[in-house]
Design an enzyme around this catalytic site. Structure first.
Site, mmCIF file in Angstrom:
data_model
loop_
_atom_site.group_PDB
_atom_site.id
_atom_site.type_symbol
_atom_site.label_atom_id
_atom_site.label_comp_id
_atom_site.label_asym_id
_atom_site.label_seq_id
_atom_site.Cartn_x
_atom_site.Cartn_y
_atom_site.Cartn_z
ATOM 1 N N ASP A 112 18.169 -11.410 -3.296
ATOM 2 C CA ASP A 112 17.575 -10.127 -2.938
ATOM 3 C C ASP A 112 18.245 -9.692 -1.642
ATOM 4 O OD1 ASP A 112 15.754 -8.059 -2.393
ATOM 5 O OD2 ASP A 112 14.040 -9.229 -3.091
ATOM 6 N N GLU B 60 11.317 5.461 -4.978
ATOM 7 C CA GLU B 60 10.811 6.843 -4.900
ATOM 8 C C GLU B 60 11.581 7.700 -5.895
ATOM 9 O OE1 GLU B 60 10.131 6.622 -0.078
ATOM 10 O OE2 GLU B 60 11.990 7.389 -0.888
ATOM 11 N N HIS C 244 5.946 -8.585 -5.746
ATOM 12 C CA HIS C 244 5.307 -8.907 -4.469
ATOM 13 C C HIS C 244 4.784 -7.675 -3.727
ATOM 14 C CE1 HIS C 244 9.287 -7.525 -3.635
ATOM 15 N NE2 HIS C 244 9.009 -7.457 -2.347
ATOM 16 N N ASP C 245 4.990 -6.490 -4.285
ATOM 17 C CA ASP C 245 4.586 -5.265 -3.589
ATOM 18 C C ASP C 245 3.339 -4.604 -4.167
ATOM 19 O OD1 ASP C 245 6.568 -5.175 -1.622
ATOM 20 O OD2 ASP C 245 7.991 -4.195 -2.966
ATOM 21 N N ASP D 170 17.310 -4.043 -2.426
ATOM 22 C CA ASP D 170 16.118 -3.414 -1.877
ATOM 23 C C ASP D 170 16.371 -1.918 -1.660
ATOM 24 O OD1 ASP D 170 13.479 -4.308 -0.642
ATOM 25 O OD2 ASP D 170 14.313 -3.167 1.029
HETATM 26 C C1 NOJ Z 1 10.868 -3.033 -0.734
HETATM 27 C C2 NOJ Z 1 10.420 -4.444 -0.711
HETATM 28 O O1 NOJ Z 1 10.155 -4.882 -2.010
HETATM 29 C C3 NOJ Z 1 9.214 -4.496 0.196
HETATM 30 O O2 NOJ Z 1 8.564 -5.732 0.130
HETATM 31 C C4 NOJ Z 1 9.675 -4.181 1.586
HETATM 32 O O3 NOJ Z 1 8.557 -4.118 2.455
HETATM 33 C C5 NOJ Z 1 10.416 -2.856 1.645
HETATM 34 N N1 NOJ Z 1 11.325 -2.670 0.560
HETATM 35 C C6 NOJ Z 1 11.212 -2.777 2.902
HETATM 36 O O4 NOJ Z 1 12.296 -3.657 2.843
#
Ligand code: NOJ
Length: 534
Positions: free
Chosen positions: A98, A270, A326-327, A200
């Site tokens: 990643d 987005e 994870h988000d 990312d």
């Molecule tokens: C996306 C990532 O998946 C997230 O966990 C992170 O906080 C933001 N990008 C900033 O890198």
């Protein structure tokens, strides 16, 4: 021509801090992952995507990198990484890193150098701008985590742009040397032998060089957001999501494809409508995911049908398909299953493995885990700290993996875990599920294995047939095979009229729960039917 390995592959995401801790410091690490390689082999993904493993002050838990070419000591360092890569090779599992190259950590030496201003060599490696006449930030751009996307720094008496935390300064991809350095990071890891990258915020490499304001979104059109906070107040067309971003992605892709057989996919967080610009057979990245399914809480047929109808107009896009990471809230919790709901979990795993795309599944999804419980004093995610109790941020999706039901901390760590292990998760630990033939774990293992023998589910095209209140029906199509997939995504029985004189031969895959009767096919709650046409 045979399809590249990543087309329709199953990619399993490991969030290393929460996977397995080998040294008792409470934080998962690479030797911990290596100790679970046989578990991964038995589960059966083609590749493992590791969330960031580089040195980081962990303001955003690895998504703020202070040295791209190294492996964090708390993760076990480079020797542990080399051993993991070798262990994965032996088992035929590919490794995807990643890379967070749109921004660095404020602790990265590039930023330290940039702070020196005119005298330093990296003056414009970050996005610096003067204050407005009134002393305020240069424009109206907002941080994804809320508040202005600019912070003042006295060292240069200017503002710098950060799309996320103040400690994540935006790397200036318009500066040729900064761009070259970022691409060199990819080469460094490609030379080490990794199989590819998840990039990312791949929609965010470029910002508007005139720093124009983002236009506001009228209040009545401001939608919800996956972290339950406030970023949908403006159209993000100048801070990110530029048409020229595609050219940067072309360069990234050329870099990656300079090495044989590698894969690069992006997070497009987005403006999901831009996926056709940013992903293609001959432009942009090879694949990528939007938040269309990750934001969804309805699990309704219409969501899936609308997305694939939208992609039909963009046949050059090979998407990644994902319900969890994870988000966002875990799949069963987001789709209304609360702490756990095995019927829902099995339905979602089956759908994930049946839709067109490269599958991204998240650690714990194979155990049917719901969100982990977090008390206020246990929060670690800065987003949770900002908005508790309205939003707990992302920690509920990041609590540790439960391995051994009867062990302290469910076998995740002998120390105090950085996030608590949910007691409900401990009851559903991998060891218990491995012994239960009806468990979500055994179901997932079987389905990943069986899917390998159904080529249309891997690389086939998709044609949506029906998306009612309950039923989602589609075909997966290859010249040599067409598979009809019919899902009841609801908690009530449903029926589906098979095409008259249908020559579809049913086969067993997924949860079953169907029969013939009434108007054709009847499906139990969360049942699914598969049949081969022809
Ligand atoms: C996306 C990532 O998946 C997230 O966990 C992170 O906080 C933001 N990008 C900033 O890198």
């Amino acid at each position: 021509m045979t399809a590249p390995w990543w087309k329709g592959a199953v990619v399993y995401q490991v969030y290393p801090r929460s996977f397995c801790d080998s040294d008792g410091d409470g934080v998962g690490d690479i030797p911990g992952i290596a100790s679970k390689l046989d578990y991964l082999k038995a589960l059966g993904p083609d590749a493992v995507w590791l969330s960031p493993i580089h040195p980081s002050p962990n303001k955003d838990f690895g998504y703020d990198v202070s040295d791209y070419n190294e492996v964090a000591t708390e993760m076990g360092g480079m020797a542990a990484f080399d051993a993991l890569l070798a262990g994965m090779r032996e088992r035929g599992i590919r490794l995807i890193l990643d890379e967070v190259l749109a921004h660095t950590s404020e602790r990265h030496e590039w930023f330290a150098e940039s702070l020196k201003g005119e005298e330093g060599r990296k003056t414009d490696w970050f996005v610096w701008a003067d204050a407005k006449d009134d002393g305020g930030p240069p424009n109206n751009w907002l941080s994804v985590f809320g508040g202005p996307a600019w912070s003042y720094h006295p060292a240069r008496r200017k503002y710098y742009f950060h799309k996320f935390l103040k400690s994540q300064p935006k790397l200036n991809w318009r500066e040729p040397n900064a761009r070259a350095a970022a691409l060199e990071v990819l080469r460094h890891w490609l030379r080490k032998g990794v199989d590819g990258f998840r990039l990312d915020v791949a929609n965010s490499f470029l910002h508007d060089d005139k720093l124009r304001d983002n236009p506001p979104i009228p209040p009545n059109l401001r939608g919800p957001h996956h972290w339950g906070h406030a970023p949908n107040m403006q159209k993000r067309i100048h801070d990110s999501n530029l048409p020229e971003n595609r050219k940067v992605l072309d360069e990234v892709r050329a870099t990656v494809e300079g090495f044989e057989d590698r894969f690069v996919f992006g997070e497009f967080s987005e403006e999901p409508g831009l996926i056709g610009e940013y992903v293609g057979q001959t432009h942009g990245l090879q694949s990528g995911y939007t938040f269309t399914f990750l934001d969804d809480r309805s699990y309704s047929p219409a969501i899936f049908a609308a997305y694939y109808r939208f992609l039909k107009e963009r046949p050059h896009v090979w998407p990644c398909v994902t319900f969890s990471n994870h988000d966002v809230a875990r799949t069963v919790s987001r789709y209304g299953g609360g702490k756990h709901d095995d019927a829902l979990a099995k339905s979602a795993i089956t759908l994930l493995m049946s839709l067109k795309g490269t599958v991204l599944m998240y650690q714990g999804e194979e155990l049917g885990l719901g969100n982990g419980a977090i008390a206020q004093d246990q929060l670690r995610d800065p987003v949770g700290e900002l908005y508790f109790p309205y939003s707990k941020g992302r920690d509920p999706a990041r609590t540790p993996m439960p391995w051994i039901s009867a062990a302290p901390n469910a076998g995740f760590s002998t120390g105090t875990p950085w996030l608590p292990v949910d007691p409900h998760h401990a009851q559903r630990a991998a060891d218990v599920q491995a012994l239960d033939p009806d468990s979500v774990l055994n179901f997932t293992r079987d389905i990943i294995k069986e899917r390998r023998n159904i080529p249309a589910l891997i690389t086939g095209d998709i044609e949506i047939l029906e998306a009612g209140e309950q039923i989602l029906a589609f075909n997966r199509i290859l010249p040599e095979q067409t598979v009809l997939c019919v899902f009841n995504l609801s908690r009530e029985p449903a029926s589906y009229a098979l095409p008259r004189q249908s020559t579809v031969s049913p086969f067993e895959f997924g949860p079953g729960g169907w029969g013939f009767g009434g108007p054709g096919l009847t499906l139990k709650p969360f049942g699914a039917f598969f049949g081969q046409a022809g």
